[in-house]
Design a protein around this motif. Structure first.
Motif, PDB file in Angstrom:
ATOM      1  N   PRO A   1      35.255  14.206  -5.513  1.00 42.56           N
ATOM      2  CA  PRO A   1      33.984  14.847  -6.346  1.00 42.56           C
ATOM      3  C   PRO A   1      34.365  15.564  -7.543  1.00 42.56           C
ATOM      4  CG  PRO A   1      33.529  14.958  -4.027  1.00 42.56           C
ATOM      5  CD  PRO A   1      34.922  14.824  -3.884  1.00 42.56           C
ATOM      6  N   TRP A   2      35.401  16.697  -7.160  1.00 42.53           N
ATOM      7  CA  TRP A   2      35.791  17.553  -8.475  1.00 42.53           C
ATOM      8  C   TRP A   2      36.427  16.999  -9.511  1.00 42.53           C
ATOM      9  CZ3 TRP A   2      32.266  20.993  -9.080  1.00 42.53           C
ATOM     10  CH2 TRP A   2      31.609  21.611  -8.014  1.00 42.53           C
ATOM     11  N   VAL A   3      37.141  15.893  -9.128  1.00 42.59           N
ATOM     12  CA  VAL A   3      38.244  15.297  -9.944  1.00 42.59           C
ATOM     13  C   VAL A   3      37.218  14.424 -10.973  1.00 42.59           C
ATOM     14  CG1 VAL A   3      39.907  13.465 -10.278  1.00 42.59           C
ATOM     15  CG2 VAL A   3      40.259  15.080  -8.613  1.00 42.59           C
ATOM     16  N   MET A   4      36.458  13.924 -10.486  1.00 40.46           N
ATOM     17  CA  MET A   4      35.493  13.210 -11.190  1.00 40.46           C
ATOM     18  C   MET A   4      34.646  14.112 -11.972  1.00 40.46           C
ATOM     19  SD  MET A   4      32.532  10.063 -10.081  1.00 40.46           S
ATOM     20  CE  MET A   4      31.467   9.138 -10.968  1.00 40.46           C
ATOM     21  N   SER A   5      34.163  15.138 -11.626  1.00 40.72           N
ATOM     22  CA  SER A   5      33.432  16.223 -12.229  1.00 40.72           C
ATOM     23  C   SER A   5      34.322  16.730 -13.564  1.00 40.72           C
ATOM     24  CB  SER A   5      33.175  17.174 -11.301  1.00 40.72           C
ATOM     25  OG  SER A   5      32.599  18.438 -12.209  1.00 40.72           O
ATOM     26  N   THR A   6      35.387  16.805 -13.479  1.00 38.01           N
ATOM     27  CA  THR A   6      36.165  17.089 -14.638  1.00 38.01           C
ATOM     28  C   THR A   6      36.153  16.096 -15.619  1.00 38.01           C
ATOM     29  OG1 THR A   6      37.703  18.437 -13.079  1.00 38.01           O
ATOM     30  CG2 THR A   6      38.593  17.886 -15.414  1.00 38.01           C
ATOM     31  N   ILE A   7      36.406  15.016 -15.455  1.00 37.26           N
ATOM     32  CA  ILE A   7      36.255  13.769 -16.351  1.00 37.26           C
ATOM     33  C   ILE A   7      34.877  13.811 -16.997  1.00 37.26           C
ATOM     34  CG2 ILE A   7      36.448  11.352 -16.768  1.00 37.26           C
ATOM     35  CD1 ILE A   7      38.402  11.396 -14.324  1.00 37.26           C
ATOM     36  N   THR A   8      33.839  14.043 -16.174  1.00 38.58           N
ATOM     37  CA  THR A   8      32.214  14.096 -16.487  1.00 38.58           C
ATOM     38  C   THR A   8      32.200  15.016 -17.527  1.00 38.58           C
ATOM     39  OG1 THR A   8      31.675  12.970 -14.568  1.00 38.58           O
ATOM     40  CG2 THR A   8      30.004  14.049 -15.980  1.00 38.58           C
ATOM     41  N   ALA A   9      32.607  16.283 -17.113  1.00 41.58           N
ATOM     42  CA  ALA A   9      32.335  17.446 -18.083  1.00 41.58           C
ATOM     43  C   ALA A   9      33.018  17.287 -19.464  1.00 41.58           C
ATOM     44  CB  ALA A   9      33.119  18.659 -17.194  1.00 41.58           C
ATOM     45  N   VAL A  10      34.245  16.892 -19.427  1.00 41.41           N
ATOM     46  CA  VAL A  10      34.824  16.930 -20.869  1.00 41.41           C
ATOM     47  C   VAL A  10      34.495  15.703 -21.436  1.00 41.41           C
ATOM     48  CG1 VAL A  10      36.982  16.126 -21.931  1.00 41.41           C
ATOM     49  CG2 VAL A  10      37.247  17.792 -19.974  1.00 41.41           C
ATOM     50  N   THR A  11      33.934  14.602 -21.003  1.00 44.33           N
ATOM     51  CA  THR A  11      33.395  13.458 -21.687  1.00 44.33           C
ATOM     52  C   THR A  11      32.096  13.724 -22.053  1.00 44.33           C
ATOM     53  OG1 THR A  11      34.444  11.901 -20.250  1.00 44.33           O
ATOM     54  CG2 THR A  11      32.440  11.033 -21.424  1.00 44.33           C
ATOM     55  N   VAL A  12      31.065  14.481 -21.267  1.00 41.02           N
ATOM     56  CA  VAL A  12      29.712  14.784 -21.780  1.00 41.02           C
ATOM     57  C   VAL A  12      29.748  16.021 -22.986  1.00 41.02           C
ATOM     58  CG1 VAL A  12      27.645  15.835 -21.055  1.00 41.02           C
ATOM     59  CG2 VAL A  12      28.784  14.162 -19.594  1.00 41.02           C
ATOM     60  N   ALA A  13      30.599  16.820 -22.930  1.00 40.80           N
ATOM     61  CA  ALA A  13      30.756  17.819 -23.697  1.00 40.80           C
ATOM     62  C   ALA A  13      31.219  17.440 -25.085  1.00 40.80           C
ATOM     63  CB  ALA A  13      31.412  18.938 -23.286  1.00 40.80           C
ATOM     64  N   ARG A  14      32.104  16.373 -25.080  1.00 38.13           N
ATOM     65  CA  ARG A  14      32.603  15.884 -26.244  1.00 38.13           C
ATOM     66  C   ARG A  14      31.400  15.071 -27.084  1.00 38.13           C
ATOM     67  NH1 ARG A  14      38.661  14.091 -27.218  1.00 38.13           N
ATOM     68  NH2 ARG A  14      38.701  14.063 -29.431  1.00 38.13           N
ATOM     69  N   HIS A  15      30.785  14.291 -26.028  1.00 35.56           N
ATOM     70  CA  HIS A  15      29.644  13.571 -26.651  1.00 35.56           C
ATOM     71  C   HIS A  15      28.516  14.381 -27.329  1.00 35.56           C
ATOM     72  CE1 HIS A  15      26.092  10.776 -26.737  1.00 35.56           C
ATOM     73  NE2 HIS A  15      27.044   9.922 -27.319  1.00 35.56           N
ATOM     74  N   SER A  16      28.388  15.587 -26.639  1.00 36.52           N
ATOM     75  CA  SER A  16      27.402  16.424 -27.363  1.00 36.52           C
ATOM     76  C   SER A  16      27.763  17.286 -28.529  1.00 36.52           C
ATOM     77  CB  SER A  16      27.303  17.693 -26.197  1.00 36.52           C
ATOM     78  OG  SER A  16      26.577  18.880 -26.613  1.00 36.52           O
ATOM     79  N   ASP A  17      29.098  17.429 -28.764  1.00 35.22           N
ATOM     80  CA  ASP A  17      29.678  18.018 -30.081  1.00 35.22           C
ATOM     81  C   ASP A  17      29.698  16.928 -31.172  1.00 35.22           C
ATOM     82  OD1 ASP A  17      30.104  20.444 -29.243  1.00 35.22           O
ATOM     83  OD2 ASP A  17      32.372  20.223 -29.310  1.00 35.22           O
ATOM     84  N   ALA A  18      29.823  15.567 -30.886  1.00 37.91           N
ATOM     85  CA  ALA A  18      29.884  14.553 -31.593  1.00 37.91           C
ATOM     86  C   ALA A  18      28.399  14.200 -32.388  1.00 37.91           C
ATOM     87  CB  ALA A  18      30.589  13.239 -30.868  1.00 37.91           C
ATOM     88  N   THR A  19      27.311  14.384 -31.301  1.00 44.77           N
ATOM     89  CA  THR A  19      25.897  14.152 -31.611  1.00 44.77           C
ATOM     90  C   THR A  19      25.297  15.564 -32.189  1.00 44.77           C
ATOM     91  OG1 THR A  19      25.499  14.180 -29.439  1.00 44.77           O
ATOM     92  CG2 THR A  19      25.902  11.881 -30.012  1.00 44.77           C
ATOM     93  N   ARG A  20      25.958  16.365 -31.945  1.00 42.54           N
ATOM     94  CA  ARG A  20      25.330  17.964 -32.384  1.00 42.54           C
ATOM     95  C   ARG A  20      24.023  17.965 -31.722  1.00 42.54           C
ATOM     96  NH1 ARG A  20      27.776  20.446 -36.656  1.00 42.54           N
ATOM     97  NH2 ARG A  20      25.764  21.284 -37.137  1.00 42.54           N
TER      98      ARG A  20
END
Length: 501
Positions: A342-361
């Motif tokens: 679960p925590w390995v998947m959480s790491t991937i999710t965190a970086v992906t969601v945060a990067r999309h949050s930056d890209a879309t502001r």
């Protein structure tokens, strides 16, 4: 937070392009060689140097340095959560704990966080060597962690953990503030998420390390396996803290030998450009006390701080993740190993969601998405004791960790004006937010297990409260943006600063 008039009037004070070019020109020395192959020479016309190339080289070097924060945060999380792993191998019994003493032991760590985060960031904004300050505190909390391993009773362990909290409190808000001094608003969310990805890595690697130590070191040199858990993790923390003194960057306003003069000049210029978006500069005579008073009298501080507190408390499952995994009926070693995916998947999710949050502001929607995953996980866990369903619920819970990252980045984006006020804002709202961590161990009482239905219900309510408070904050910022746009149309101005929503 800047007023509407300040946000609109800033465009009349922006420096001209010729001034910006002269800044770079003055900072370039006789010659400089980038470690990534870009050669800068005094004979070159500064205007011919591509800013994008220079900025890319700067960010590569900076990302390499700040990546060390991930390693520190991994050990920070391991030191926070090692008591939960030690609990599976006689930690409570050997120290004679009973009743709610284990919950109090977990909670004691966060008392130091409440009292120390704001003063620590005030100190950090005044010193020139954050690398030395943060790394020294880390080495000291690692030393105290090893002392928990030699405790012979509950009160000795409680005292050591209480002191660890005061030293650990310097790190997270300090690291976020350090990042905000180097990265622009649209870069900060991804970098903060990458840094806090240490939570997922720590919980995955920490479970693997703990399972190995607890399974193989029982009785080694006459010590129980749970004691070796504190010894080894404490020693690693001290070692990483010492190396951090030489690896972590200091502020761009000070010396940076790892940058070329042109890159260093650009680093300062980037922050000046980013700061202009937050309104007129504040007086340099502004004191720490006035910054704290400004935060305390701003209703938005308490609104967002309360939201952060609810968010932290709703994510408190991570303090008891091994305990929740153990409710599926497996041995301590298997329970710890089940925590890893679960925590390995959480790491991937965190970086992906945060990067999309930056890209879309955009911040609010991404945070809500993460908290809805959390609520889904809790609902699944409440519905049954079936192994498959409860294990799937742990995956949903773990993915929600990024909600805290996005909310804290939103705070840094919104309340940042002068660097000293940004430091106070991050520290003060983290202080309010940590009150949720202080109380949350009492949400997970052992008497409510193994179903923990009451715990899940409380966390669902807290997550819902966080969403509601952040919606109110978003509506407020949206009104400010609309008012700024209306004033720009009346005065025939170009589009200026807007709050991220």
């Amino acid at each position: 937070m800047p007023s509407l008039h300040e946000a609109v009037s800033l465009r009349t004070t922006m420096s001209s392009p010729s001034q910006s070019r002269s800044l770079l020109h003055l900072e370039v020395g006789e010659s400089a060689q980038s470690s990534y192959g870009t050669s800068l020479n005094s004979n070159d016309d500064p205007e011919s140097i591509s800013r994008k190339v220079l900025e890319r080289n700067l960010l590569r070097k900076l990302d390499f340095r700040t990546a060390y924060l991930v390693l520190i945060y991994i050990l920070n999380q391991m030191d926070r959560n090692n008591a939960a792993a030690a609990r599976l191998r006689g930690f409570e019994e050997d120290l004679g704990m009973h009743g709610r003493q284990f919950n109090t032991l977990i909670s004691s760590l966060y008392i130091g966080y409440v009292f120390m985060q704001t003063p620590s960031n005030m100190i950090l904004s005044r010193i020139t060597k954050p690398s030395l300050y943060l790394s020294s505190c880390m080495a000291l909390w690692g030393l105290l962690t090893t002392l928990i391993g030699i405790s012979t009773n509950y009160y000795q362990a409680l005292s050591s953990r209480f002191l660890v909290g005061f030293l650990e409190a310097t790190f997270y808000p300090g690291a976020v503030y350090l990042l905000s001094r180097w990265y622009k608003r649209e870069e900060l969310g991804y970098r903060t998420a990458f840094f806090t990805a240490g939570i997922g890595i720590s919980n995955a690697f920490g479970s693997l390390l703990a399972s190995a130590i607890l399974a193989t070191m029982e009785g080694f040199l006459g010590y129980a396996a749970w004691r070796w858990l504190f010894f080894i993790e404490g020693y690693l923390t001290v070692l990483v803290g010492i190396f951090g003194m030489f690896i972590l960057p200091d502020f761009p306003s000070g010396p940076a030998r790892w940058l070329t003069p042109a890159e260093h000049a650009l680093a300062r210029k980037r922050m000046e450009e980013d700061a202009k978006g937050h309104g007129a500069a504040e007086p340099t005579s502004s004191s720490d006390f006035s910054d704290v008073l400004s935060m305390m009298t701003d209703w938005r501080t308490w609104l967002v701080g309360t939201a952060l507190s609810c968010c932290n408390a709703s994510l408190s499952f991570n303090m008891f993740f091994p305990t929740l995994a153990a409710t599926m009926g497996y041995s301590p070693t298997i329970s710890l190993l089940l925590c890893i995916p679960p925590w390995v998947m959480s790491t991937i999710t965190a970086v992906t969601v945060a990067r999309h949050s930056d890209a879309t502001r955009e911040r609010f929607g991404h945070m809500v998405f993460a908290l809805l995953l959390l609520i889904t996980g809790y609902a699944l866990a409440m519905s049954t004791m079936n192994f498959t369903v409860r294990y799937i619920s742990l995956f949903f819970m773990a993915q929600a960790q990024v909600s805290n990252v996005i909310l804290l980045t939103w705070i840094s984006n919104t309340f940042a004006r002068s660097s000293s006020k940004r430091a106070v804002a991050i520290g003060f709202m983290n202080c309010i937010g940590t009150s949720g961590n202080t109380l949350s161990p009492y949400i997970w009482l052992s008497s409510w297990g193994p179903t923990y239905t009451n715990s899940y219900l409380i966390c669902i309510v807290l997550a819902s409260a966080c969403i509601s408070l952040c919606w109110v904050f978003r509506q407020h910022l949206e009104r400010l943006n609309e008012a700024a746009g209306e004033e720009e149309r009346k005065l025939n101005l170009t589009k200026g600063y807007r709050y991220l929503l």
